[in-house]
Design a protein around this motif. Structure first.
Motif, short mmCIF file in Angstrom:
data_model
loop_
_atom_site.label_atom_id
_atom_site.label_comp_id
_atom_site.label_asym_id
_atom_site.label_seq_id
_atom_site.Cartn_x
_atom_site.Cartn_y
_atom_site.Cartn_z
N GLY A 1 0.83 -1.21 0.00
CA GLY A 1 0.00 0.00 0.00
C GLY A 1 0.86 1.26 0.00
N THR B 1 -0.75 1.93 4.32
CA THR B 1 -2.16 1.64 4.01
C THR B 1 -2.37 0.19 3.61
OG1 THR B 1 -1.73 2.56 1.82
CG2 THR B 1 -2.89 3.97 3.36
N THR C 1 -4.76 -2.18 1.62
CA THR C 1 -5.81 -2.22 0.61
C THR C 1 -5.92 -3.61 0.01
OG1 THR C 1 -5.27 0.06 0.03
CG2 THR C 1 -6.60 -1.17 -1.57
N SER D 1 -10.93 -3.92 5.24
CA SER D 1 -10.31 -4.87 4.30
C SER D 1 -10.64 -6.30 4.72
CB SER D 1 -8.80 -4.65 4.23
OG SER D 1 -8.25 -4.70 5.52
#
Ligand code: IPM
Ligand code: MN
Length: 366
Positions: free
Chosen positions: A148, A164, A166, A201
């Motif tokens: 990420g 992050t 994702t 997620s």
């Protein structure tokens, strides 16, 4: 048949354990009439020293042109090695991440099972070990926190760092399919591990796993929160067959799973995409503290080579011969230092050997 194998020896104990895996592959070649050609590929700290980059485009091209890649380990001591003075994207690990991404190696399979001979090396109590355990961790390898967006910036005089996490539907679906396919050939049970009580997620992950599960009515499945899974792995590891999880959770849980099998030095790993190509490496690290001492356990790398024979080359009989030779090595009472029994009275019944000797003894048993 003739196969072209890319070899990333890497750093630390990498070159020592890879040498033993090649020895074993050469024995297989002799015995079964194959030809393995090797091509050295630079990656990690040794590549930084030679080229200034942890992985060059030329090295990626070499890997892509190989039938499969056998790897040792990369990296050094993160506190003391000058490699870790470099920016993050120039460090040894960045090379491995770049390679995983470039080759689309999204599925990382890490089998962890307890050899009966290693019960005494297992940190768990006998009553917890029970009849032993045999599981496979299917770890997503090209998404999540590892890939990420990240940044470190100063806001109002205070440094702030961001990573992050994702995942997209297709990324989850394809790794879930791999897990269910593998489970079908094993005990037909998938435990999907997430943190759906907190993370978006993970909620998407759960939904996708449900969808994929519908196509595998013969495979049972459950969801488990990652903190609970970490606990269950030491409470009752025998309950697991296939553990399916995202990148970071899989990184952590696979180290834990390997330790309950006795040692990180026993755990093989295969990183695969949707072709026959694969990257095969021990799950453990470069162990800079013992590098060059000739005591590293080569078994994880040798078993990774066996996975290469099976999954990339379809040489099932040869793969089994290697796995049986490892089994026989243990049955015959040989141990590297990391898998010595914890109790000194049990240690008297086995013989401690070094890296090279272990490789030779395993070759003799093929
Ligand atoms: C592994 C390793 C790597 C990872 C490191 C070296 C980047 O720990 O293969 O488990 O975190 O994936
Ligand atoms: Mn790891």
């Amino acid at each position: 048949m003739s196969y072209h194998i890319g070899v990333i020896s890497g750093d630390g104990i990498g070159p020592e354990v890879v040498a033993e895996a090649k020895k074993v592959l050469n024995k297989v070649a002799d015995k079964y009439g194959h030809e393995f050609e090797y091509e050295d590929i630079l990656m990690g700290g040794c590549s930084i020293d030679a080229t200034g980059e942890p992985l060059t485009d030329a090295a990626i091209a070499q890997a892509m042109a190989s039938d499969a890649v056998l790897m040792g380990s990369i990296g050094g001591n993160t506190q003391t090695s000058p490699w870790y003075q470099l920016p993050a994207d120039k460090r040894p690990e960045a090379g491995l991440l770049k390679l995983r991404k470039a080759l689309n190696l999204f599925a990382n399979m890490r089998p962890a099972f307890l050899y009966n001979e290693l019960r005494e090396a297992c940190p768990l109590r006998d009553s917890v070990i029970g009849d032993g355990f045999d599981m496979v961790i299917m770890r997503e390898l090209t998404g999540g926190l590892y890939f990420g967006e990240r940044s470190t910036e100063e806001v109002d005089g205070v440094l702030m760092a961001t990573d992050t996490l994702t995942y997209s539907e297709p990324e989850i679906r394809r790794i879930a399919i791999k897990a269910f396919e593998i489970a079908r050939k094993r005990c037909k049970k998938v435990t999907s591990v997430d943190k759906a009580n907190v993370l978006d997620s993970s909620r998407l992950w759960r939904g996708m796993v449900e969808e994929v599960a519908a196509d595998y009515p013969d495979v049972s499945y459950e969801h488990m929160l990652v903190d609970n899974c970490a606990m269950q792995l030491v409470r009752n590891p025998g309950q697991f067959d296939v553990i399916l999880t995202e990148n970071m959770f899989g990184d952590i849980l696979s180290d834990e799973a390997s330790m309950v099998t006795g040692s990180l030095g026993m755990l093989a790993s295969a990183s695969m995409n949707d072709t026959k190509f694969g990257l095969y490496e021990p799950s453990g690290g470069s162990a800079p503290d013992i590098a060059g001492k000739g005591i590293a356990n080569p078994i994880a790398t040798i078993l990774s080579a066996a996975l290469m024979l099976r999954f990339s080359f379809d040489l099932d009989e040869e793969a089994l011969a290697v796995e049986k030779a490892v089994q026989k090595f243990l049955e015959d009472g040989y141990r590297t230092i990391d898998i010595m029994p914890r109790d000194s009275k049990d240690a008297a019944n086995v013989k401690q050997v070094g890296t090279k000797e272990a490789g030779d003894l395993i070759c003799e048993r093929i």
